[in-house]
Design an enzyme around this catalytic site. Structure first.
Site, PDB file in Angstrom:
ATOM      1  N   HIS A  68       0.839  -1.212   0.000  1.00 30.99           N
ATOM      2  CA  HIS A  68       0.000   0.000   0.000  1.00 30.99           C
ATOM      3  C   HIS A  68       0.866   1.251   0.000  1.00 30.99           C
ATOM      4  O   HIS A  68       0.433   2.310  -0.431  1.00 30.99           O
ATOM      5  CB  HIS A  68      -0.961   0.002   1.203  1.00 30.99           C
ATOM      6  CG  HIS A  68      -0.331   0.310   2.518  1.00 30.99           C
ATOM      7  ND1 HIS A  68       0.483  -0.594   3.181  1.00 30.99           N
ATOM      8  CD2 HIS A  68      -0.351   1.425   3.297  1.00 30.99           C
ATOM      9  CE1 HIS A  68       0.908  -0.042   4.311  1.00 30.99           C
ATOM     10  NE2 HIS A  68       0.417   1.177   4.403  1.00 30.99           N
ATOM     11  N   LYS A  73       9.637  -2.464   4.172  1.00 29.88           N
ATOM     12  CA  LYS A  73      10.708  -2.221   5.149  1.00 29.88           C
ATOM     13  C   LYS A  73      10.693  -3.300   6.219  1.00 29.88           C
ATOM     14  O   LYS A  73       9.624  -3.639   6.741  1.00 29.88           O
ATOM     15  CB  LYS A  73      10.476  -0.859   5.823  1.00 29.88           C
ATOM     16  CG  LYS A  73      11.604  -0.430   6.722  1.00 29.88           C
ATOM     17  CD  LYS A  73      12.694   0.224   5.916  1.00 29.88           C
ATOM     18  CE  LYS A  73      13.964   0.447   6.706  1.00 29.88           C
ATOM     19  NZ  LYS A  73      14.757  -0.766   6.897  1.00 29.88           N
ATOM     20  N   LYS A 109      10.042  -8.491   5.661  1.00 27.40           N
ATOM     21  CA  LYS A 109      10.942  -9.188   6.594  1.00 27.40           C
ATOM     22  C   LYS A 109      11.725 -10.224   5.801  1.00 27.40           C
ATOM     23  O   LYS A 109      11.232 -10.775   4.806  1.00 27.40           O
ATOM     24  CB  LYS A 109      10.142  -9.886   7.698  1.00 27.40           C
ATOM     25  CG  LYS A 109      10.932 -10.074   8.982  1.00 27.40           C
ATOM     26  CD  LYS A 109      11.081  -8.757   9.728  1.00 27.40           C
ATOM     27  CE  LYS A 109      11.819  -8.919  11.044  1.00 27.40           C
ATOM     28  NZ  LYS A 109      11.873  -7.661  11.789  1.00 27.40           N
ATOM     29  N   THR A 197      15.756   1.784  19.282  1.00 29.43           N
ATOM     30  CA  THR A 197      14.621   1.002  19.794  1.00 29.43           C
ATOM     31  C   THR A 197      14.494   1.158  21.305  1.00 29.43           C
ATOM     32  O   THR A 197      13.396   1.377  21.830  1.00 29.43           O
ATOM     33  CB  THR A 197      14.763  -0.489  19.412  1.00 29.43           C
ATOM     34  OG1 THR A 197      14.969  -0.586  17.995  1.00 29.43           O
ATOM     35  CG2 THR A 197      13.508  -1.257  19.770  1.00 29.43           C
ATOM     36  N   ASN A 236      20.951  -5.150  23.047  1.00 30.85           N
ATOM     37  CA  ASN A 236      20.950  -3.762  22.603  1.00 30.85           C
ATOM     38  C   ASN A 236      19.707  -3.000  23.073  1.00 30.85           C
ATOM     39  O   ASN A 236      19.794  -1.911  23.638  1.00 30.85           O
ATOM     40  CB  ASN A 236      21.042  -3.716  21.070  1.00 30.85           C
ATOM     41  CG  ASN A 236      21.059  -2.287  20.556  1.00 30.85           C
ATOM     42  OD1 ASN A 236      21.759  -1.436  21.080  1.00 30.85           O
ATOM     43  ND2 ASN A 236      20.254  -2.016  19.546  1.00 30.85           N
ATOM     44  N   SER A 365      15.278   4.205  11.169  1.00 28.10           N
ATOM     45  CA  SER A 365      15.629   3.677   9.844  1.00 28.10           C
ATOM     46  C   SER A 365      15.036   4.559   8.742  1.00 28.10           C
ATOM     47  O   SER A 365      15.661   4.780   7.702  1.00 28.10           O
ATOM     48  CB  SER A 365      15.105   2.240   9.685  1.00 28.10           C
ATOM     49  OG  SER A 365      15.960   1.320  10.325  1.00 28.10           O
TER      50      SER A 365
END
Length: 474
Positions: A68, A73, A109, A197, A236, A365
């Site tokens: 869409h 990503k 993914k 994150t 992380n 990102s």
């Protein structure tokens, strides 16, 4: 992070179940909902790579869940547990996650079915480059097509191999650097991506704690300062989340790793724990703290905020009732099973869902992708101009008031924004704005009983409108 095949299926099914539950609270007809839910393109490849003196056939995937908006990503993971069901579930989550935080990407993914520990850096490079060439051949990578990123088992190193391979196969693509994010800064990466994150988790929980009405219901005060926090996982994401809570004035009472957990109601010094971990190889037996050899026990200790930041399904039907936290922030993907979710909601625990809370990575990102397309470092155009303008303001203040600004005040005021300042600021604004949208649906949409459902409704609303406006449904 390891899963059995059946648990992968249940993870995929839980994503679908959450979607179906939220879809009932939207206005879209079945056709549009089916299109939003469907995985649009699935690539499964097997390719030979010479490892040592023998040839190994490597199995790999790339799923483009939604077109869409383009590009798609999502990360690439290296794990023996990679299979089509898992990659499809994670790609779907990326679609919804991007919509929630207003990042204009479709979800994707990828995964390579290997145990990366069994290969040398040279062998991993060969596998990564060959995988990239397969993606290029099938048109599954490109700045405007599909943009991978690091995930479990991968890092900026693998991303630098991918961008180099893509650029060599597409020598006339001016925007080749934008074919992947999470790159080293020297290869077009953005400052602030490493902690993105974990910092996003902090911003999201802090925003949730800012609403007086919601905190009153939980018997808590507003803000994160003074709140007791337990973090599970010091990778992380978990480390940076713990770091920002610690610096934000929260009391870090518990830390959980694979080898066990430690708890101290008076608070733990994160830097001292890290030093202890480096010396002894683990967090157990940290001076002054209670140690638990079973990591699961750490989840059940008294706290205000629990941050599961490592594995899937760590909170399940068997232990959900023992959780004492009042707020759970899902820093990991799928740390709470569907059964546990129901138990926690009935207990009145505020669960901030992964689909929103760990979107800091994809948000930054997006900033990296924009930087690569614009070919300009953030802050380069405005930093010096801002500093000069602030200097003029200080001069006016000093001449008007007759008072000299101190050296510390001068340094604080004069600092123009650097790249990392702008990235952190953009991430903060994104997490605050997106939480407001989710909360608005949670509070005002009939039939929406929890933040997870509200987040899915938020995503479906935005994607459904995008499909309607594309005009593909005559």
């Amino acid at each position: 992070m390891a899963n059995t095949n059946s648990s992968n299926q249940s993870f995929f099914e839980s994503v679908q179940r959450n979607f179906d539950k939220a879809a009932k609270q939207t206005r879209f007809d079945k056709g549009i909902l089916d299109q939003i839910k469907a995985c649009n393109s699935i690539l499964r490849v097997k390719f030979p790579v010479k490892i040592g003196d023998s040839i190994e056939v490597i199995e790999a995937y790339r799923v483009q869940h939604s077109h869409h908006k383009l590009p798609c990503k999502g990360g690439i993971r290296f794990s023996l547990e990679v299979d089509q069901e898992e990659v499809m579930a994670l790609a779907a989550l990326m679609t919804y996650k991007c919509a929630i935080v207003n990042v204009p990407f479709g979800g994707g993914k990828g995964g390579i079915k290997i145990d990366s520990k069994k290969y040398s850096a040279f062998e991993l490079e060969k596998i990564t480059r060959r995988y990239t060439s397969e993606l290029c051949k099938k048109n599954f990578i490109g700045p405007g097509i599909d943009v991978p990123a690091p995930d479990y088992g991968t890092s900026s190193r693998e991303m630098s191999w991918i961008v180099d391979t893509y650029a060599s196969l597409n020598p006339n693509d001016l925007n080749a650097q934008a074919c992947v994010t999470g790159k080293p800064v020297s290869q077009g990466g953005v400052r602030g991506r490493t902690e993105a994150t974990g910092l996003g988790v902090f911003f999201g929980v802090r925003e949730a704690c800012s609403f007086q009405e919601d905190m009153d219901q939980l018997g808590l005060t507003t803000g994160v300062a003074g709140k007791r926090v337990i973090v599970q996982g010091l990778g992380n994401v978990g480390y940076h989340a713990a770091k920002y809570f610690y610096e934000g004035g929260a009391k870090l009472v518990g830390l959980i790793e694979y080898d066990g957990a430690i708890y101290d109601e008076n608070g733990l010094d994160l830097n001292a724990v890290q030093a202890h971990r480096q010396q002894t190889g683990g967090i157990l037996n940290f001076p002054g703290a209670i140690s638990f050899s079973n990591p699961a026990e750490g989840l059940e200790q008294p706290c205000d905020i629990l941050i599961p930041a490592a594995l899937e399904s760590v909170i399940h039907a068997e232990n959900a009732d023992k959780i004492q936290a009042k707020i759970i922030g899902e820093a990991a993907n799928g740390p709470i099973t569907a059964e546990a979710d129901e138990i926690l909601n009935k207990k009145g625990i505020l669960v901030i869902p992964d689909i929103y809370l760990n979107a800091g990575g994809v948000t930054v990102s997006y900033f990296e992708w924009l930087k690569n397309l614009s070919h300009v470092r953030y802050g380069r155009l405005e930093k010096r101009f801002s500093e000069n303008m602030y200097q003029e303001l200080i001069d006016i203040i000093e001449s008007t008031t007759g008072r000299k600004v101190s050296e510390l005040e001068r340094k604080t005021i004069l600092r123009g924004p650097s790249e990392i300042d702008l990235v952190h600021s953009g991430l903060e604004d994104t997490m605050i704005g997106s939480y407001g949208e989710i909360r608005e649906i949670y509070k005002n949409r009939e039939g929406v009983e929890d933040l997870r459902t509200a987040a899915f409704v938020c995503a479906i609303d935005k994607i459904g409108v995008a499909y309607e406006e594309l005009g593909i449904f005559p």
